[in-house]
Design an enzyme around this catalytic site. Structure first.
Site, PDB file in Angstrom:
ATOM      1  N   CYS A 110       0.811  -1.221   0.000  1.00 23.50           N
ATOM      2  CA  CYS A 110       0.000   0.000   0.000  1.00 23.50           C
ATOM      3  C   CYS A 110       0.847   1.275   0.000  1.00 23.50           C
ATOM      4  O   CYS A 110       0.352   2.353  -0.352  1.00 23.50           O
ATOM      5  CB  CYS A 110      -0.940   0.009   1.202  1.00 23.50           C
ATOM      6  SG  CYS A 110      -2.027  -1.429   1.286  1.00 23.50           S
ATOM      7  N   HIS A 149      -3.349   7.070   2.565  1.00 16.22           N
ATOM      8  CA  HIS A 149      -3.752   5.774   2.031  1.00 16.22           C
ATOM      9  C   HIS A 149      -5.145   5.455   2.539  1.00 16.22           C
ATOM     10  O   HIS A 149      -5.454   5.632   3.718  1.00 16.22           O
ATOM     11  CB  HIS A 149      -2.762   4.697   2.478  1.00 16.22           C
ATOM     12  CG  HIS A 149      -3.233   3.302   2.233  1.00 16.22           C
ATOM     13  ND1 HIS A 149      -3.740   2.891   1.025  1.00 16.22           N
ATOM     14  CD2 HIS A 149      -3.288   2.220   3.055  1.00 16.22           C
ATOM     15  CE1 HIS A 149      -4.082   1.618   1.098  1.00 16.22           C
ATOM     16  NE2 HIS A 149      -3.814   1.194   2.325  1.00 16.22           N
ATOM     17  N   ASN A 161     -10.009  -0.197  -0.131  1.00 10.09           N
ATOM     18  CA  ASN A 161      -8.549  -0.173  -0.067  1.00 10.09           C
ATOM     19  C   ASN A 161      -8.003  -0.707  -1.385  1.00 10.09           C
ATOM     20  O   ASN A 161      -8.083  -1.897  -1.664  1.00 10.09           O
ATOM     21  CB  ASN A 161      -8.068  -1.030   1.103  1.00 10.09           C
ATOM     22  CG  ASN A 161      -6.559  -1.034   1.248  1.00 10.09           C
ATOM     23  OD1 ASN A 161      -5.832  -0.606   0.366  1.00 10.09           O
ATOM     24  ND2 ASN A 161      -6.085  -1.549   2.376  1.00 10.09           N
TER      25      ASN A 161
END
Length: 339
Positions: A115, A264, A294
């Site tokens: 990520c 994020h 996500n």
């Protein structure tokens, strides 16, 4: 050119057409829309089509970013793709994207920091451009996370989605106060068992595992994401708070100097905790987690693109990008918007 500045001159994002809502997930696992939304902030996510690959998502985002910058792929000096879900083990997804865009004979490579991939990639590109190696770099974060999710595990399948975000980076004048300011990167592999996905073909050795291995395999036969959510949450909040303080102190800036936080998009609770540490109202935070979920390395560039296309970015605004990832790997970038 001596120590040039580095600017984002083009930006783009792409989401696959299929939308999976929390209501859809209610039919697949023991969960509810209310439970998912309350704990994660997610209402829906986009899912890659069966005939699409991660490179296809990257190509669509790249086309938009190149058009926004007013250049063609032939004017790019290097191409970096941040991804955890490559088309192939090798060659790199970046070379596949290069070919699909019609580019030839310039360096192209992948970067894998889960990520945090885009944040890592931005730091890497900036350093190489300031050193004079490249004038224009195309940086993409692209993921098809739905292909490594165990769709029977309600603790993880509710979190992830697919998409891509891209930026064109260009070197400018050395005395330009706008553009990228700097980055801070960290990693600590001792946390690796809290968030991971086994390679389906890797040998299992005593050095790799200190307890019996429970393989999770998704419907396509790939090793699926495993996460100890509560532990990940606690470490993420601590590390993100620390890295934000570090990068601000490094550049002698205060919390109040930040105009936009672009985090994020993992979980609304983590984002809220980071904003609270910065004493920032959520109306100064880029939020796409509700509609994107996500998307790993794609989430930061897509959230930045969301700010851009909505007209909320203004030249000279200070923007803080930050991400936390499996590994654990985490980091932050600072930039003054110059587009």
């Amino acid at each position: 050119m001596s120590n040039p500045s580095v600017h984002i001159t083009g930006i783009g994002g792409y989401l696959p057409e299929r939308i999976m809502t929390n209501a859809d997930l209610e039919k697949m696992v023991d969960t509810t829309d209310e439970w998912i939304a309350e704990r994660t902030g997610i209402r829906q996510r986009h899912i890659i089509a069966e005939d699409q690959m991660t490179s296809d998502l990257a190509v669509e985002a790249a086309k938009i970013a190149l058009a926004d910058a007013g250049i063609t792929i032939d004017e790019i000096d290097a191409l970096i793709v941040a991804t955890t879900t490559p088309d192939l083990i090798f060659p790199s997804t970046a070379t596949v994207v290069q070919s699909k865009l019609g580019g030839k004979d310039f360096p192209a490579w992948d970067i894998q920091a889960v990520c945090s991939g885009f944040v890592y990639g931005l730091a890497q590109a900036e350093g190489m451009m300031r050193g004079g190696m490249f004038k224009r770099v195309l940086l993409i974060g692209a993921e098809s996370m739905s292909r490594i999710v165990d769709w029977t595990d309600r603790g993880t399948c509710i979190l992830f989605g697919d998409g891509a975000g891209a930026v064109v980076l260009e070197a400018g004048e050395s005395d330009d106060a706008n553009g990228l300011i700097g980055s801070v990167l960290h990693a600590d592999g001792s946390y690796r068992d809290l968030l991971k996905a086994h390679h389906p073909h890797a040998p299992m050795t005593p050095e790799m595992h200190h307890e019996p291995v429970d393989f999770r395999i998704d419907s396509a036969g790939a090793a699926a994401v495993e996460m100890k959510g509560n532990e990940v949450f606690r470490v993420a909040v601590t590390k993100l708070g620390s890295v934000v303080n570090e990068i601000l102190a490094k550049h002698e800036l205060k919390d109040s100097d930040i105009d936009w936080l672009v985090p994020h998009q993992a979980n609304i609770r983590i984002i809220q905790a980071t904003a609270k540490k910065l004493k920032m109202d959520l109306n100064r935070v880029a939020l796409t987690v509700e509609k994107h979920g996500n998307t790993s390395s794609a989430s930061v560039p897509m959230a930045l693109n969301d700010l851009y296309v909505s007209g909320r970015l203004e030249k000279g605004q200070l923007i803080l990008l930050e991400a936390f990832a499996g590994g654990f790997a985490w980091g932050a970038n600072l930039l003054r918007w110059s587009k």
